[in-house]
Design a protein around this motif. Structure first.
Motif, PDB file in Angstrom:
ATOM      1  N   UNK A 190     -23.127 -12.390  13.567  1.00  0.00           N
ATOM      2  CA  UNK A 190     -22.562 -11.493  12.556  1.00  0.00           C
ATOM      3  C   UNK A 190     -21.157 -11.953  12.174  1.00  0.00           C
ATOM      4  N   UNK A 191     -20.873 -11.922  10.883  1.00  0.00           N
ATOM      5  CA  UNK A 191     -19.529 -12.241  10.389  1.00  0.00           C
ATOM      6  C   UNK A 191     -19.013 -11.060   9.570  1.00  0.00           C
ATOM      7  N   UNK A 192     -17.842 -10.558   9.927  1.00  0.00           N
ATOM      8  CA  UNK A 192     -17.193  -9.453   9.228  1.00  0.00           C
ATOM      9  C   UNK A 192     -15.939  -9.973   8.541  1.00  0.00           C
ATOM     10  N   UNK A 193     -15.524  -9.273   7.509  1.00  0.00           N
ATOM     11  CA  UNK A 193     -14.294  -9.650   6.806  1.00  0.00           C
ATOM     12  C   UNK A 193     -13.439  -8.428   6.564  1.00  0.00           C
ATOM     13  N   UNK A 194     -12.166  -8.578   6.872  1.00  0.00           N
ATOM     14  CA  UNK A 194     -11.197  -7.532   6.582  1.00  0.00           C
ATOM     15  C   UNK A 194     -10.501  -7.870   5.271  1.00  0.00           C
ATOM     16  N   UNK A 195     -10.514  -6.919   4.353  1.00  0.00           N
ATOM     17  CA  UNK A 195      -9.794  -7.111   3.100  1.00  0.00           C
ATOM     18  C   UNK A 195      -9.053  -5.829   2.762  1.00  0.00           C
ATOM     19  N   UNK A 196      -8.331  -5.845   1.664  1.00  0.00           N
ATOM     20  CA  UNK A 196      -7.490  -4.713   1.300  1.00  0.00           C
ATOM     21  C   UNK A 196      -8.329  -3.554   0.786  1.00  0.00           C
ATOM     22  N   UNK A 197      -8.069  -2.384   1.340  1.00  0.00           N
ATOM     23  CA  UNK A 197      -8.690  -1.176   0.821  1.00  0.00           C
ATOM     24  C   UNK A 197      -8.015  -0.756  -0.475  1.00  0.00           C
ATOM     25  N   UNK A 198      -6.690  -0.887  -0.512  1.00  0.00           N
ATOM     26  CA  UNK A 198      -5.912  -0.590  -1.702  1.00  0.00           C
ATOM     27  C   UNK A 198      -4.923  -1.723  -1.925  1.00  0.00           C
ATOM     28  N   UNK A 199      -5.042  -2.387  -3.035  1.00  0.00           N
ATOM     29  CA  UNK A 199      -4.011  -3.346  -3.415  1.00  0.00           C
ATOM     30  C   UNK A 199      -2.900  -2.584  -4.152  1.00  0.00           C
ATOM     31  N   UNK A 200      -1.816  -3.265  -4.450  1.00  0.00           N
ATOM     32  CA  UNK A 200      -0.714  -2.628  -5.172  1.00  0.00           C
ATOM     33  C   UNK A 200      -1.155  -2.162  -6.549  1.00  0.00           C
ATOM     34  N   UNK A 201      -1.978  -2.956  -7.215  1.00  0.00           N
ATOM     35  CA  UNK A 201      -2.494  -2.574  -8.533  1.00  0.00           C
ATOM     36  C   UNK A 201      -3.362  -1.330  -8.431  1.00  0.00           C
ATOM     37  N   UNK A 202      -4.221  -1.276  -7.396  1.00  0.00           N
ATOM     38  CA  UNK A 202      -5.080  -0.101  -7.209  1.00  0.00           C
ATOM     39  C   UNK A 202      -4.253   1.137  -6.910  1.00  0.00           C
ATOM     40  N   UNK A 203      -3.174   0.960  -6.133  1.00  0.00           N
ATOM     41  CA  UNK A 203      -2.318   2.105  -5.819  1.00  0.00           C
ATOM     42  C   UNK A 203      -1.657   2.649  -7.074  1.00  0.00           C
ATOM     43  N   UNK A 204      -1.126   1.762  -7.933  1.00  0.00           N
ATOM     44  CA  UNK A 204      -0.493   2.209  -9.180  1.00  0.00           C
ATOM     45  C   UNK A 204      -1.509   2.900 -10.081  1.00  0.00           C
ATOM     46  N   UNK A 205      -2.723   2.344 -10.159  1.00  0.00           N
ATOM     47  CA  UNK A 205      -3.771   2.965 -10.969  1.00  0.00           C
ATOM     48  C   UNK A 205      -4.131   4.349 -10.438  1.00  0.00           C
TER      49      UNK A 205
END
Length: 487
Positions: free
Chosen positions: A429-444
């Protein structure tokens, strides 16, 4: 007069703002042609909208700062080459063998003590790894310490002489469909469980071509072992003689198997399994590899709660891991408490505790035994490989033969001989951690919140800045000119 003019300028500016702004609630609050009750109603509506917008903004901000990442499944069908085969550490529950003790004492110089009493002294060594089962005696420890000093032996040398080692326990080894010399793929290692055997998978190769190939692969793989095989016959198969004897100071007998990263000390995060002797045991390994996107590395350490290679360094290990960091912290704690560290901390240059210091470091280990004391100083690695195992055991009767290879059988083994097969399952199994909220998503998200509750937008923000700065200054300048002209 100028003060009254300033108040009038502020009132006029605010009235102009409420008439022009896109926040409709303020328009109704400040309109002169509506009743007081309507103004109160729209004031409440506006206040509630602003309060809800602030509340939702706080929720989104806390979520962004406290848990900004998410973990998703990249694949459930990764090949075994996608992750390293774990280092396997095999430890015997019996740290001291009577037969080896009796052979060893014949080489020693001693007076005023019988051989049987001398043999009993050596069983005090079991307290180093089984202090909860062995009741050590301080007088016996003093006698043993004096005996070792007179014969110029340290604790590590004595344990090698009186305990089972890899060469004695490992009878047959198979790795990747080929029979290998056990002493070339296993090495003696000291751990908290005593003198153990650790498999790292790097063996001596005969041909020059194989040596060059192994050197090249090891450099690329950072000294970890990889395999493209899986299944019961494809990976690691062992025949082990645990050297069970009748006279022992601990209750029960068996093997402890530790699974850990090859570059980490086999302690804190090592996955432990207890194996009953006299069995055929199959251990399936399920690997999970965690990777991180580029966006995660841009977060602060406090936000992501983990570290990347090179961000935190440990003094006594070439590679950082939370296990290496935690064992270092404990070594420093024991050094402060007792002025020495246990013999199994062979990675450190600190002086090793002798037998007389056994009570001190047992008490210190019990007092500081919680790893949580150091967890804040040793964050987890952002990218890591985790292992889970599933064990199946079948009892073997005396006289059964043990299948090792298609053309190799070992027959009529001793009663407690154990066959151990450790292998990867077919897919990992391979998992990946990525951003739940980027800065652009936060501003939106903020834009959606303020638009929903109070009808606010970027234009509204510009209006607020305009009426609080430029428009206010212009009105003030005009008012001052009018006052001066009247004079």
């Amino acid at each position: 007069m100028r003060r009254k003019a300033s108040y009038r300028i502020l009132a006029d500016t605010f009235r102009d703002f409420t008439e022009q702004t896109s926040i409709h609630g303020l328009k109704y609050v400040c309109q002169r042609n509506i009743s007081l009750s309507e103004r109160i109603f729209w004031a409440l509506v506006t206040f509630c909208g602003v309060a809800m917008a602030i509340f939702m903004t706080t929720l989104f901000w806390n979520r962004y700062t406290s848990n900004p990442t998410r973990t998703t499944i990249t694949t459930l069908h990764a090949p075994t080459l996608a992750m390293p085969f774990p280092a396997v550490t095999i430890c015997n529950e019996n740290l001291v063998l009577e037969s080896k003790v009796r052979t060893f004492v014949k080489t020693l110089k001693y007076d005023n003590i019988s051989e049987d009493d001398l043999v009993d002294l050596f069983f005090q060594l079991q307290a180093f790894t089984n202090s909860d089962q062995v009741y050590w005696n301080l007088q016996d420890l003093k006698s043993l310490h004096f005996l070792m000093s007179e014969n110029k032996y340290n604790l590590e040398d004595v344990l090698r002489e009186v305990g089972p080692n890899c060469k004695e326990m490992l009878m047959s080894c198979q790795w990747n469909f080929r029979i290998v010399n056990c002493v070339e793929v296993f090495r003696d290692t000291y751990t908290k469980l005593g003198l153990c055997c650790t498999f790292y998978g790097h063996w001596r190769l005969s041909s020059i071509l194989e040596k060059m190939k192994c050197l090249f692969l090891n450099r690329l793989k950072n000294k970890r072992t990889y395999t493209d095989n899986y299944g019961t016959e494809g990976t690691l198969s062992l025949v082990i003689n645990p050297k069970i004897e009748k006279n022992t100071y601990i209750q029960g007998a068996g093997l402890r198997i530790l699974f850990h990263d090859a570059l980490s000390y086999p302690d804190f995060r090592a996955l432990k399994k207890i194996i009953t002797t006299g069995t055929q045991t199959q251990i399936q390994i399920f690997g999970t590899k965690i990777l991180c996107s580029s966006g995660v590395s841009e977060l602060s350490l406090e936000q992501r709660g983990c570290v990347f290679p090179g961000e935190v360094k440990v003094k006594h290990f070439s590679t950082y891991s939370d296990a290496n960091c935690l064992i270092e912290k404990e070594a420093y704690e024991l050094m402060d408490a007792c002025g020495c560290v246990p013999y199994y901390y062979d990675f450190s240059e600190f002086p090793k505790c002798n037998i007389l210091q056994l009570p001190c470091f047992i008490q210190a280990s019990t007092r500081n035994g919680s790893w949580q004391d150091f967890s804040n100083d040793c964050p987890a690695s952002c990218e890591d490989t985790l292992y889970e195992v599933k064990t199946t055991q079948v009892k073997l009767e005396k006289g059964d033969f043990y299948y090792i290879h298609s053309r190799d059988y070992i027959e009529n083994l001793e009663e407690h001989t154990t066959q151990l097969k450790i292998y990867f399952v077919k897919f990992q199994k391979i998992l990946q951690r990525d951003l739940l909220f980027s800065t652009v998503s936060l501003i939106a998200s903020f834009g959606g919140i303020y638009s929903l509750f109070i009808g606010c937008s970027v234009i509204t923000i510009c209006e607020i800045i305009y009426y609080c700065t430029l428009r206010l200054l212009v009105k003030k300048h005009i008012s001052e000119r009018q006052i001066d002209s009247r004079k």
